[in-house]
Scaffold this active site. Sequence first.
Site, short mmCIF file in Angstrom:
data_model
loop_
_atom_site.label_atom_id
_atom_site.label_comp_id
_atom_site.label_asym_id
_atom_site.label_seq_id
_atom_site.Cartn_x
_atom_site.Cartn_y
_atom_site.Cartn_z
N ASN A 125 0.83 -1.21 0.00
CA ASN A 125 0.00 0.00 0.00
C ASN A 125 0.86 1.26 0.00
OD1 ASN A 125 -2.56 -1.24 -0.01
ND2 ASN A 125 -2.50 -1.54 2.21
N HIS A 130 -3.02 2.04 -2.68
CA HIS A 130 -4.08 1.16 -2.19
C HIS A 130 -4.78 0.40 -3.31
CE1 HIS A 130 -4.03 2.19 2.10
NE2 HIS A 130 -3.67 3.40 1.71
N GLU A 160 -5.88 -7.85 5.70
CA GLU A 160 -5.24 -8.82 4.81
C GLU A 160 -5.19 -10.22 5.45
OE1 GLU A 160 -2.07 -6.44 7.02
OE2 GLU A 160 -3.90 -6.00 5.89
#
Length: 243
Positions: A125, A130, A160
Amino acid sequence: MEEYSTSPITPPMEKDFLEISPFRTVMSFHLDMKHDMIVGVETNLECDEKTAWELVETLEQFGNILTTILRERLYRDRSMKDPLTGVLSRWYFMERLEEEAYKSSRYKSPLSIIMCDADDFKKINDQFGHVAGDKTLNWLGRKMRSVLRKSDLVGRYGGEEFIIALPGTSLEEAKIVAEKLRKAVMEDPENIYHVTLSFGVAEYKNGEDPLETIKRADEALYLAKTLGKNSVVTEKVLSRRSS
């Protein structure tokens, strides 16, 4: 009834219409922002205007009831899957896990849980944005579904982190499955950001709350992270270290 479907709204079907003799009508019922339900009826019935409107009123009542049913089904279907990864939502996964735990206790069959987390995911990220992170999570969801059996359950636990339930699978067998997933992800040419996964594995104990199994799998996952990531740790390792 000649036609009943749910499909994207198309210009020719945007407006309702009525022809009295012979009786023919098309009605549209709004389901959501993307879909309408289209109901079309065509017969050889000869009728006057009063009868035709009575038929229309009956069809509208039927359409409104069916719209309510389909709308609830659409919303339920959407709540069952995580929109980003395509795997089961956490809520629906937990519902299914309760069912599998009951069957495991009733039929004395093994059931194992795998907790799985993408290592150092924040770096993706931070370095690539993102959007890249979201695409990676979507790819991970697809990859897991392709490796696991149809009878296995995989859900997004948060961020995640993924959770997997393996019915009919012992702890040692689940460890093999986790290793297979770990290698499949690490060695896939589509893994352009070189994502690795850490796994914690635990086996359900007859009659226990499934949350207890998840807790042990999560503790094993934490140990896998502590020991260097990109690895599989089972609850057996936890018990050896605590004794």
